[in-house]
Design a protein around this motif. Structure first.
Motif, PDB file in Angstrom:
ATOM      1  N   ALA A 166     -45.052  -7.531 -16.491  1.00 61.71           N
ATOM      2  CA  ALA A 166     -46.054  -8.456 -15.953  1.00 61.71           C
ATOM      3  C   ALA A 166     -46.993  -7.741 -14.985  1.00 61.71           C
ATOM      4  O   ALA A 166     -48.194  -8.038 -14.932  1.00 61.71           O
ATOM      5  N   ALA A 167     -46.451  -6.778 -14.241  1.00 62.45           N
ATOM      6  CA  ALA A 167     -47.268  -6.047 -13.270  1.00 62.45           C
ATOM      7  C   ALA A 167     -48.156  -5.006 -13.937  1.00 62.45           C
ATOM      8  O   ALA A 167     -49.303  -4.796 -13.531  1.00 62.45           O
ATOM      9  N   SER A 168     -47.636  -4.353 -14.984  1.00 59.71           N
ATOM     10  CA  SER A 168     -48.370  -3.247 -15.609  1.00 59.71           C
ATOM     11  C   SER A 168     -49.132  -3.652 -16.860  1.00 59.71           C
ATOM     12  O   SER A 168     -49.979  -2.898 -17.344  1.00 59.71           O
ATOM     13  N   GLN A 169     -48.804  -4.855 -17.405  1.00 67.54           N
ATOM     14  CA  GLN A 169     -49.366  -5.320 -18.677  1.00 67.54           C
ATOM     15  C   GLN A 169     -49.060  -4.351 -19.815  1.00 67.54           C
ATOM     16  O   GLN A 169     -49.843  -4.181 -20.744  1.00 67.54           O
ATOM     17  N   ARG A 170     -47.894  -3.733 -19.732  1.00 62.69           N
ATOM     18  CA  ARG A 170     -47.430  -2.838 -20.788  1.00 62.69           C
ATOM     19  C   ARG A 170     -45.923  -3.011 -20.945  1.00 62.69           C
ATOM     20  O   ARG A 170     -45.210  -3.153 -19.955  1.00 62.69           O
ATOM     21  N   ASN A 171     -45.455  -3.009 -22.179  1.00 66.19           N
ATOM     22  CA  ASN A 171     -44.027  -3.169 -22.422  1.00 66.19           C
ATOM     23  C   ASN A 171     -43.289  -1.908 -21.967  1.00 66.19           C
ATOM     24  O   ASN A 171     -43.470  -0.836 -22.545  1.00 66.19           O
ATOM     25  N   PRO A 172     -42.434  -2.001 -20.947  1.00 63.46           N
ATOM     26  CA  PRO A 172     -41.766  -0.799 -20.444  1.00 63.46           C
ATOM     27  C   PRO A 172     -40.802  -0.176 -21.437  1.00 63.46           C
ATOM     28  O   PRO A 172     -40.491   1.017 -21.334  1.00 63.46           O
ATOM     29  N   TRP A 173     -40.334  -0.947 -22.428  1.00 58.33           N
ATOM     30  CA  TRP A 173     -39.411  -0.390 -23.416  1.00 58.33           C
ATOM     31  C   TRP A 173     -40.098   0.591 -24.355  1.00 58.33           C
ATOM     32  O   TRP A 173     -39.419   1.308 -25.105  1.00 58.33           O
ATOM     33  N   LEU A 174     -41.422   0.646 -24.323  1.00 62.13           N
ATOM     34  CA  LEU A 174     -42.129   1.645 -25.119  1.00 62.13           C
ATOM     35  C   LEU A 174     -41.955   3.047 -24.547  1.00 62.13           C
ATOM     36  O   LEU A 174     -42.257   4.036 -25.216  1.00 62.13           O
ATOM     37  N   ASP A 175     -41.479   3.121 -23.328  1.00 61.94           N
ATOM     38  CA  ASP A 175     -41.145   4.402 -22.704  1.00 61.94           C
ATOM     39  C   ASP A 175     -39.733   4.785 -23.148  1.00 61.94           C
ATOM     40  O   ASP A 175     -38.767   4.100 -22.792  1.00 61.94           O
ATOM     41  N   PRO A 176     -39.563   5.843 -23.935  1.00 69.12           N
ATOM     42  CA  PRO A 176     -38.229   6.179 -24.463  1.00 69.12           C
ATOM     43  C   PRO A 176     -37.199   6.469 -23.386  1.00 69.12           C
ATOM     44  O   PRO A 176     -35.992   6.342 -23.632  1.00 69.12           O
ATOM     45  N   THR A 177     -37.638   6.828 -22.192  1.00 71.26           N
ATOM     46  CA  THR A 177     -36.665   7.090 -21.131  1.00 71.26           C
ATOM     47  C   THR A 177     -35.977   5.802 -20.683  1.00 71.26           C
ATOM     48  O   THR A 177     -34.858   5.840 -20.169  1.00 71.26           O
ATOM     49  N   LYS A 178     -36.646   4.650 -20.872  1.00 68.33           N
ATOM     50  CA  LYS A 178     -36.039   3.368 -20.496  1.00 68.33           C
ATOM     51  C   LYS A 178     -34.844   3.054 -21.398  1.00 68.33           C
ATOM     52  O   LYS A 178     -33.791   2.612 -20.929  1.00 68.33           O
ATOM     53  N   ALA A 179     -35.032   3.268 -22.700  1.00 68.05           N
ATOM     54  CA  ALA A 179     -33.929   3.021 -23.633  1.00 68.05           C
ATOM     55  C   ALA A 179     -32.779   3.984 -23.371  1.00 68.05           C
ATOM     56  O   ALA A 179     -31.604   3.590 -23.397  1.00 68.05           O
ATOM     57  N   ALA A 180     -33.107   5.242 -23.108  1.00 66.93           N
ATOM     58  CA  ALA A 180     -32.065   6.233 -22.827  1.00 66.93           C
ATOM     59  C   ALA A 180     -31.280   5.845 -21.579  1.00 66.93           C
ATOM     60  O   ALA A 180     -30.044   5.963 -21.535  1.00 66.93           O
ATOM     61  N   LYS A 181     -31.992   5.364 -20.577  1.00 64.62           N
ATOM     62  CA  LYS A 181     -31.329   4.945 -19.345  1.00 64.62           C
ATOM     63  C   LYS A 181     -30.427   3.740 -19.588  1.00 64.62           C
ATOM     64  O   LYS A 181     -29.315   3.650 -19.046  1.00 64.62           O
ATOM     65  N   HIS A 182     -30.901   2.800 -20.413  1.00 65.41           N
ATOM     66  CA  HIS A 182     -30.082   1.627 -20.740  1.00 65.41           C
ATOM     67  C   HIS A 182     -28.768   2.051 -21.390  1.00 65.41           C
ATOM     68  O   HIS A 182     -27.690   1.566 -21.019  1.00 65.41           O
ATOM     69  N   LEU A 183     -28.855   2.943 -22.369  1.00 61.98           N
ATOM     70  CA  LEU A 183     -27.655   3.362 -23.091  1.00 61.98           C
ATOM     71  C   LEU A 183     -26.699   4.141 -22.194  1.00 61.98           C
ATOM     72  O   LEU A 183     -25.479   4.099 -22.394  1.00 61.98           O
ATOM     73  N   THR A 184     -27.244   4.825 -21.201  1.00 61.36           N
ATOM     74  CA  THR A 184     -26.392   5.531 -20.239  1.00 61.36           C
ATOM     75  C   THR A 184     -25.745   4.554 -19.266  1.00 61.36           C
ATOM     76  O   THR A 184     -24.573   4.691 -18.907  1.00 61.36           O
ATOM     77  N   THR A 185     -26.507   3.550 -18.854  1.00 58.27           N
ATOM     78  CA  THR A 185     -25.999   2.562 -17.898  1.00 58.27           C
ATOM     79  C   THR A 185     -24.924   1.678 -18.516  1.00 58.27           C
ATOM     80  O   THR A 185     -23.973   1.277 -17.839  1.00 58.27           O
ATOM     81  N   PHE A 186     -25.081   1.384 -19.817  1.00 61.49           N
ATOM     82  CA  PHE A 186     -24.153   0.472 -20.491  1.00 61.49           C
ATOM     83  C   PHE A 186     -23.485   1.173 -21.681  1.00 61.49           C
ATOM     84  O   PHE A 186     -23.766   0.850 -22.840  1.00 61.49           O
ATOM     85  N   PRO A 187     -22.602   2.129 -21.415  1.00 60.01           N
ATOM     86  CA  PRO A 187     -21.910   2.792 -22.528  1.00 60.01           C
ATOM     87  C   PRO A 187     -20.995   1.802 -23.251  1.00 60.01           C
ATOM     88  O   PRO A 187     -20.455   0.876 -22.639  1.00 60.01           O
ATOM     89  N   VAL A 188     -20.844   1.981 -24.549  1.00 65.27           N
ATOM     90  CA  VAL A 188     -20.003   1.091 -25.348  1.00 65.27           C
ATOM     91  C   VAL A 188     -18.580   1.640 -25.370  1.00 65.27           C
ATOM     92  O   VAL A 188     -18.328   2.718 -25.912  1.00 65.27           O
TER      93      VAL A 188
END
Length: 306
Positions: free
Chosen positions: A260-282
């Protein structure tokens, strides 16, 4: 231990998780945009395909359904508010053109999803420690399945046998009663509500869409947030514990606010997905993957709780 470390890292980045902080936040007026961001409906793992990732009209139709069916200002006793919430849910179901209810829960239905889930469940029961399996069924509300049955009988058993609409009403009553007590984190109670709906699986199809609309409405009704942009909008609800699922919703709220602040989907940044997978290991990923691929090839590894 891993979850505790993940939680500590999440908190270190400034994400408040306490019930007190969420309730305090709910007293503030949220100014939410009338038109939801497309990332609300296209989850982070699919964001690279853009707003039409799930079909040419999917995001537009979901946005329309959300705008036309804002949460009612339900008031009165718990029973009255529960009926009001159920009516809101039914309006969303009608908007999705899915008016028919299943008369059995997910673990009992004869449709392919039910057959697949039973096979997956029995495979997981053999492969995982029982406490891990219990977390998949445990909620803070009056859900139709009871995780204690897993320990006692090895199968998920129904706590009560009533028609689906009555089961939904009972779930909403439990939700509103718990919110009134102001003891639990309201976002965790919303997570429990979504898990309860997923396991009840009341619609022949589009259950995930109906839950997503409910989530967005409740966040605004409770004044907790304007929306979520989750990495996974659907299948992880079956395998995640309430605690983990709540953390992921907090992440989704943070992504929404950033968008909402940037008017850009932050998930388009591949580092966001990588961080998610690191934060929530299966945990037990190998065992879970084998069970899903063996017994649910048509629903596949999408059920892994990424």
């Amino acid at each position: 231990m891993k979850l505790a470390l993940c939680l500590a890292a999440f908190l270190a980045e400034g994400h408040e998780l306490s019930a007190a902080s969420l309730l305090q936040r709910s007293k503030k007026t949220q100014r939410c945009p009338e038109t939801p961001l497309w990332g609300v409906f296209i989850d982070g793992k699919s964001a690279g395909a853009g707003p039409e990732a799930f079909g040419a009209n999917y995001s537009a139709l979901m946005s329309q359904a959300l705008r036309r069916n804002a949460a009612s200002a339900c008031a009165g006793a718990v029973e009255e508010r529960a009926r009001c919430s159920l009516e809101d849910f039914e309006r969303s179901v009608a908007e999705l053109k899915m008016a028919m209810y299943q008369e059995v829960g997910l673990m009992e239905m004869d449709e392919p999803a039910g057959v697949a889930f039973r096979g997956i469940y029995h495979c997981l029961h053999r492969a995982l420690p029982v406490e891990e399996l219990q977390k998949m069924f445990r909620t803070d509300l009056d859900s139709v399945y009871d995780e204690r049955c897993i320990l006692a009988a090895g199968v998920p058993c129904r706590r009560y046998n009533v028609p689906v609409r009555q089961s939904l009403l009972r779930l909403f009553e439990s939700y509103h009663a718990a919110l009134d007590q102001s003891v639990s984190d309201p976002l965790a109670l919303l997570s429990s509500l979504l898990k309860g709906l997923a396991l009840l699986h009341p619609l022949p199809d589009r259950n995930g869409r109906s839950r997503l609309l409910l989530l967005q409405r409740e966040l605004r009704r409770l004044n907790l947030a304007c929306g979520t942009m989750n990495y996974n909008n659907n299948n992880n609800v079956y395998a995640d514990s309430v605690e983990t699922y709540t953390l992921k919703l907090r992440e989704g709220i943070a992504m929404y606010e950033e968008a909402a602040a940037s008017q850009r989907n932050p998930w388009l940044d591949p580092t966001k997905a990588a961080k998610h997978l690191t934060t929530f290991p299966v945990k037990f990923e190998k065992e879970m993957r084998e069970c899903y691929q063996t017994y649910g090839p048509n629903i596949g590894v999408g059920l892994l709780p990424y």
